[in-house]
Enzyme design. Structure first.
Site, mmCIF file in Angstrom:
data_model
loop_
_atom_site.group_PDB
_atom_site.id
_atom_site.type_symbol
_atom_site.label_atom_id
_atom_site.label_comp_id
_atom_site.label_asym_id
_atom_site.label_seq_id
_atom_site.Cartn_x
_atom_site.Cartn_y
_atom_site.Cartn_z
ATOM 1 N N ARG A 15 0.835 -1.209 0.000
ATOM 2 C CA ARG A 15 0.000 0.000 0.000
ATOM 3 C C ARG A 15 0.872 1.263 0.000
ATOM 4 N NH1 ARG A 15 -0.531 4.773 2.375
ATOM 5 N NH2 ARG A 15 0.014 3.822 4.363
ATOM 6 N N ASP A 16 1.532 1.560 1.109
ATOM 7 C CA ASP A 16 2.300 2.809 1.194
ATOM 8 C C ASP A 16 3.436 2.783 0.170
ATOM 9 O OD1 ASP A 16 3.287 5.242 2.057
ATOM 10 O OD2 ASP A 16 3.350 4.710 4.167
ATOM 11 N N HIS A 207 5.665 4.439 12.533
ATOM 12 C CA HIS A 207 5.585 4.429 11.054
ATOM 13 C C HIS A 207 6.511 5.535 10.556
ATOM 14 C CE1 HIS A 207 2.984 4.256 7.224
ATOM 15 N NE2 HIS A 207 3.699 5.353 7.046
ATOM 16 N N HIS A 209 9.067 7.220 7.813
ATOM 17 C CA HIS A 209 9.636 7.329 6.466
ATOM 18 C C HIS A 209 11.105 7.703 6.627
ATOM 19 C CE1 HIS A 209 6.089 6.788 3.837
ATOM 20 N NE2 HIS A 209 5.452 7.026 4.974
ATOM 21 N N CYS A 240 4.357 9.227 0.092
ATOM 22 C CA CYS A 240 2.952 9.631 0.005
ATOM 23 C C CYS A 240 2.810 10.628 -1.133
ATOM 24 C CB CYS A 240 2.500 10.264 1.319
ATOM 25 S SG CYS A 240 0.819 10.911 1.238
#
Ligand code: HMG
Ligand code: MG
Length: 302
Positions: A15-16, A207, A209, A240
């Site tokens: 997903r991400d 989470h 990045h 994103c």
């Protein structure tokens, strides 16, 4: 607090990781990636999102991907649902967990989901209720908990405010996300401490990045305050679409290598994980963003 002896990893790569890819990735490749991740021992996989295909075209095959997965009974499959329309579309795919996603900064909320923080919470409340009535678990992603691409630094108070709203509407666990990867260890610990005002540590996921190369350090900082749930992307895929310049999540391979080196259990087979990362990197015709994967592949070749 002592460092946890076991860590649960949610791979968010399908997903991400893939949502930001410009080139279309066919559903069968996404399905194969999920199969490889579960074969490597991942017990939680964030598969796709039921968002507007105009906003994120790469996720338009959400139902097809969910339908194509040969599910393992001990794996939890989650999907993002930004509103009731997304939740209703997701229901037929029988996700184990849905994810509502909000931001600790107003500007990011507007850019990402086209509404204010408060409006997003109003929108999520019936989604959370419907999911819980249907016996589906609910996670809440909190974006920009340390930095925002539009507003700069984000205060711990803003994080606590959002965590409180998530709690009020019945979200069961939350992700403390460093969307743009500008966070450093002490700032991340402060965002986690703010979240702890409303959620137990067992219900907080890190989470991070890796845009500025801080994600592994931030993972260690989160472990030091007791967090034992983390999200990462195989091969460090992603970013994103509404956080310009932000790169992928910390690579799952990096997290697993560090944790195993510290004697922390993950249940993940690093070699099989590296194979899963090589599979998707080969498909995308690029080198893996994981240094651990690169080192292991070089060692194998040599
Ligand atoms: P909107 O335009 O305000 O929505 O978008 P709307 O309700 O006015 O609807 C407009 C159109 O979208 C309509 O279609 C709806 O049917 C359709 P039209 O009549 O124009 O043909 N629509 C939908 N279609 C499919 N599925 C849906 C859906 N909802 C409306 N669920 C919306 C609001 C939230 C839908 C939009 O802004 C959106 O889809 N945004 C996508 C955001 C996104 O996916 N971002 C990336 C994921 S979040 C992330 O990566 C961060 C995270 O990793 C943590 C971190 O690192 O920070 C989680
Ligand atoms: Mg993210």
């Amino acid at each position: 607090m002592s460092i946890p002896s076991r860590v649960q990893i949610i791979d968010v790569g399908p997903r991400d990781g893939l949502q930001n890819e410009k080139q279309p990735v066919p559903a069968h490749v996404k399905i194969e990636l999920v199969h490889r991740l579960q074969a490597a021992g991942l017990k939680e996989i964030e598969v796709t999102s039921f968002v507007s295909p105009k906003w994120v075209p790469q996720m338009a095959d959400n139902a097809e991907v969910m339908a194509g997965i040969q599910r393992a009974s001990d794996v939890r499959y989650s999907v993002l649902t930004p509103n009731m329309q997304g939740f209703q579309a997701a229901l037929a795919s029988r996700p184990d967990e849905i994810v509502v996603f909000a931001a600790a900064s107003q500007a990011f909320s507007q850019k990402n989901i086209n509404c204010s923080i408060e409006e997003s919470i109003e929108r999520f409340a019936p989604v959370v209720q419907a999911a819980r009535d249907a016996g589906i678990a609910v996670r809440g992603a909190m974006s920009c908990t340390v930095g925002c691409p539009y507003e700069g630094e984000v205060s711990p108070e803003s994080v606590a405010y959002l965590a409180g709203l998530m709690k009020q509407i019945g979200v069961q666990r939350v992700d403390v996300a460093d969307t743009i990867g500008t966070g450093t260890p002490l700032k991340v610990q402060r965002a986690i401490e703010a979240t702890l005002k409303h959620f137990d540590v067992a219900n907080i996921c890190g989470h991070f990045h890796d845009t500025y190369g801080q994600a592994l350090a931030n993972t260690l900082a989160a472990l030091q305050v007791g967090v034992w749930n983390f999200q990462s992307s195989v091969a460090g895929l992603g970013g994103c679409p509404y956080a310009k310049g932000a790169t992928g999540n910390v690579a799952t391979e990096e997290v697993v290598y560090m944790l195993h080196g510290m004697g922390i259990e993950t249940g993940i087979d690093l070699d099989k994980l590296v194979d899963a990362g090589a599979f998707i990197s080969d498909f995308l015709s690029r080198k893996s963003n994981s240094r651990v994967a690169t080192a292991i592949l070089n060692k194998r070749a040599g």
